[in-house]
Design a protein around this motif. Structure first.
Motif, PDB file in Angstrom:
ATOM      1  N   TYR A 252      -4.855   7.968   8.813  1.00 52.05           N
ATOM      2  CA  TYR A 252      -5.045   6.523   8.675  1.00 52.05           C
ATOM      3  C   TYR A 252      -6.530   6.176   8.721  1.00 52.05           C
ATOM      4  O   TYR A 252      -7.030   5.411   7.891  1.00 52.05           O
ATOM      5  CB  TYR A 252      -4.287   5.816   9.816  1.00 52.05           C
TER       6      TYR A 252
ATOM      7  N   SER B 294       0.306   0.087   8.318  1.00 56.49           N
ATOM      8  CA  SER B 294       0.850   0.998   9.328  1.00 56.49           C
ATOM      9  C   SER B 294       2.260   0.640   9.782  1.00 56.49           C
ATOM     10  O   SER B 294       2.879   1.397  10.522  1.00 56.49           O
ATOM     11  CB  SER B 294      -0.076   1.050  10.551  1.00 56.49           C
TER      12      SER B 294
ATOM     13  N   ARG C  62       0.825  -1.224   0.000  1.00 53.97           N
ATOM     14  CA  ARG C  62       0.000   0.000   0.000  1.00 53.97           C
ATOM     15  C   ARG C  62       0.854   1.268   0.000  1.00 53.97           C
ATOM     16  O   ARG C  62       0.572   2.212   0.725  1.00 53.97           O
ATOM     17  CB  ARG C  62      -0.937  -0.019   1.224  1.00 53.97           C
TER      18      ARG C  62
ATOM     19  N   HIS D  36     -11.048  -6.991  12.679  1.00 51.22           N
ATOM     20  CA  HIS D  36      -9.991  -6.067  12.258  1.00 51.22           C
ATOM     21  C   HIS D  36     -10.620  -4.856  11.568  1.00 51.22           C
ATOM     22  O   HIS D  36     -10.093  -3.754  11.610  1.00 51.22           O
ATOM     23  CB  HIS D  36      -9.040  -6.805  11.302  1.00 51.22           C
TER      24      HIS D  36
ATOM     25  N   TYR E 171      -7.160 -10.202   7.351  1.00 48.63           N
ATOM     26  CA  TYR E 171      -7.313  -9.616   6.017  1.00 48.63           C
ATOM     27  C   TYR E 171      -8.185 -10.516   5.130  1.00 48.63           C
ATOM     28  O   TYR E 171      -8.157 -10.412   3.904  1.00 48.63           O
ATOM     29  CB  TYR E 171      -5.950  -9.392   5.360  1.00 48.63           C
TER      30      TYR E 171
ATOM     31  N   GLU F  62      -5.068   2.898  19.785  1.00 48.05           N
ATOM     32  CA  GLU F  62      -3.979   3.176  18.830  1.00 48.05           C
ATOM     33  C   GLU F  62      -4.044   4.626  18.332  1.00 48.05           C
ATOM     34  O   GLU F  62      -3.028   5.317  18.301  1.00 48.05           O
ATOM     35  CB  GLU F  62      -4.059   2.210  17.642  1.00 48.05           C
TER      36      GLU F  62
ATOM     37  N   ASP G  66       4.457  -5.146  14.688  1.00 46.11           N
ATOM     38  CA  ASP G  66       3.162  -4.860  14.042  1.00 46.11           C
ATOM     39  C   ASP G  66       3.249  -5.045  12.528  1.00 46.11           C
ATOM     40  O   ASP G  66       2.447  -4.465  11.795  1.00 46.11           O
ATOM     41  CB  ASP G  66       2.689  -3.436  14.387  1.00 46.11           C
TER      42      ASP G  66
ATOM     43  N   HIS H  47      -0.437  -1.258  21.264  1.00 43.62           N
ATOM     44  CA  HIS H  47      -0.391   0.115  20.705  1.00 43.62           C
ATOM     45  C   HIS H  47      -0.341   1.156  21.817  1.00 43.62           C
ATOM     46  O   HIS H  47       0.710   1.712  22.088  1.00 43.62           O
ATOM     47  CB  HIS H  47      -1.551   0.412  19.738  1.00 43.62           C
TER      48      HIS H  47
HETATM   49  O1  NIG Z   1      -1.968  -2.762  14.002  1.00 46.26           O
HETATM   50  N1  NIG Z   1      -4.629  -1.327  13.730  1.00 46.26           N
HETATM   51  C1  NIG Z   1      -5.004  -2.224  13.011  1.00 46.26           C
HETATM   52  N2  NIG Z   1      -4.236  -3.031  12.344  1.00 46.26           N
HETATM   53  C2  NIG Z   1      -2.944  -2.702  11.918  1.00 46.26           C
HETATM   54  C3  NIG Z   1      -2.956  -1.969  10.646  1.00 46.26           C
HETATM   55  C4  NIG Z   1      -3.509  -2.796   9.588  1.00 46.26           C
HETATM   56  C5  NIG Z   1      -3.501  -2.176   8.239  1.00 46.26           C
HETATM   57  O2  NIG Z   1      -3.505  -0.943   8.092  1.00 46.26           O
HETATM   58  O3  NIG Z   1      -3.502  -2.975   7.287  1.00 46.26           O
HETATM   59  C6  NIG Z   1      -2.178  -2.050  13.035  1.00 46.26           C
HETATM   60  O4  NIG Z   1      -1.764  -0.886  12.970  1.00 46.26           O
END
Ligand code: NIG
Ligand code: FE
Length: 414
Positions: free
Chosen positions: A98, A324, A85, A181, A148, A248, A319, A268
């Protein structure tokens, strides 16, 4: 080579049980000079200083005057996904947040589309490659989440990839189901329906024994405190261990919920308060910080120093994910925790070895160099622990051993 001695270790640095180490005890590591270790049957059988190793009639391995630590443990990764991405990085640099990108159908949703379209074999190949690179950085244990796929079929597909990687070794993997998620597009107007699907998937995951942990992204615009509690309570009743992506971006009650439900980890914590830190400490929840994510999202680091000063047990992880934190570099995360978040090198070592082992429930046999534990360790091409942090961004891992078997040799696999 079942039995061997590693000698000529200039510095051996390791935390010691019991785990987790909280507050001040995190800095209380054991540092041996001119040290040796002895392994047999995949376990440590002796650790000491001086020439006591000479009495062991085993193969002798010269550590070359380097540093030895336990192998690292990355307790938070989104290991399995397809695509990348980098386009969103440009959007973020231009000022979009984000959560804005996620709300506009990008972010996690973009990776879900690519992951659903990928075959199990393709996902396996990508994750295998990442795990190999993690091994070269000294990571001997990794947690790996789904999240995902979002529908049942694709979540199970992801968890089966993790199971295959786990069965294959050499790293130990701990699997987490993260159906919560994001709300998938097809359930945009049916939150309750999606939570129902998460529950049905949890049952299927349990029946196939595909994951030990259940995780939830508790965040504004994602899952609320109440929804997270409902999902986690259901998972707990099925026998899952619990963890939360907590506070987060905004303080959404995630850390509070982690304390109330006595989760193994709260992860986080960028927006968590001092009271949240104290509550996590009192509840024995491991506070997990992810400095690479903060760096990549261009946010301040989670306040690891304050967490420790309030008595919490802190862990550091990568992570690793496409949105991210597109980096699986745990040594770099440790270095950022020291240089950017005020941890000491000794605390950061504990936070990447014994404390994550404790949260993952494997501290009985992983996470420190102690007699009776698995012989998982790293020989570095550097003389002491401070030097490892000082030379940030450089990989100085020379050799890695897992259960007494050499898996990285002179910076290469094998
Ligand atoms: O830990 N916060 C949620 N999940 C991930 C990011 C996942 C993504 O953006 O694909 C995280 O930051
Ligand atoms: Fe994450």
């Amino acid at each position: 080579m079942d039995k061997f001695v590693v000698y000529n270790i200039k510095t051996l640095a390791t935390p010691l049980g019991p785990a987790p180490k909280s507050g001040r005890a995190m800095a209380d590591i054991k540092v041996l000079k001119n040290a040796y270790l002895v392994a047999a049957g995949g376990k440590f059988i002796a650790v000491g200083e001086g020439d006591g190793y000479q009495k062991y009639p085993y193969e002798k391995i010269d550590a070359g005057g380097g540093l030895v630590t336990p192998a690292f443990i990355d307790a938070h990764t989104h290991l399995v996904f397809a695509g990348s991405r980098e386009d969103e990085m440009q959007r973020k640099l231009r000022g979009e947040s984000y959560l804005d990108i996620l709300a506009s159908g990008g972010g996690i949703h973009a990776t879900v589309a690519k992951t659903r379209a990928a075959s199990e074999e393709e996902l396996y190949r990508l994750a295998r490659e990442t795990l190999n690179k993690m091994l070269l950085l000294g990571v001997g244990v990794a947690e790996a989440k789904s999240g995902y796929g979002l529908d049942k079929e694709n979540e199970l597909k992801t968890l089966r990839v993790i199971k295959r990687l786990k069965d294959e070794g050499p790293q130990r993997l701990v699997a987490t189901y993260l159906g919560a998620h994001a709300l998938p597009a097809e359930y945009k107007n049916d939150r309750a329906g999606y939570i129902g699907l998460i529950k049905a998937t949890l049952e299927a995951v349990k029946a196939e024994e595909l994951a030990e942990f259940c995780d939830v992204f508790c965040e504004e615009g994602v899952f609320t405190y109440e929804e997270s509690r409902e999902i986690l309570a259901f998972a707990r009743d099925l026998g899952f261990k619990l963890r939360i992506h907590a506070d987060e971006m905004t303080n959404s009650g995630g850390a509070r919920l982690a304390s109330e439900m006595k989760c193994r980890f709260a992860d986080h914590l960028l927006a968590a308060s001092d009271e949240d830190f104290a509550a996590l400490a009192a509840a024995g929840v491991v506070a997990l910080v992810l400095p690479l994510t903060s760096f990549f999202l261009r946010k301040p680091f989670a306040r690891a120093r304050e967490m420790i000063d309030r008595g919490a047990a802190v862990a550091i992880a990568t992570d690793y994910n496409p949105g991210s934190s597109p980096s699986y570099n745990l040594p770099l995360a440790m270095q950022m925790a020291v240089l950017g978040a005020g941890m000491t090198p000794a605390e950061a070592l504990t936070a990447a070895t014994l404390n994550p082992a404790s949260g993952l429930d494997i501290a009985g046999f992983k996470g420190s160099i102690e007699v009776g534990k698995d012989a998982d360790f790293i020989i570095f091409d550097c003389p002491n622990l401070d030097y490892f942090f000082y030379r940030f961004g450089e990989n100085r891992v020379r050799d890695v051993y897992l259960k007494g078997k050499k898996v990285v040799n002179n910076g290469r696999l094998g």
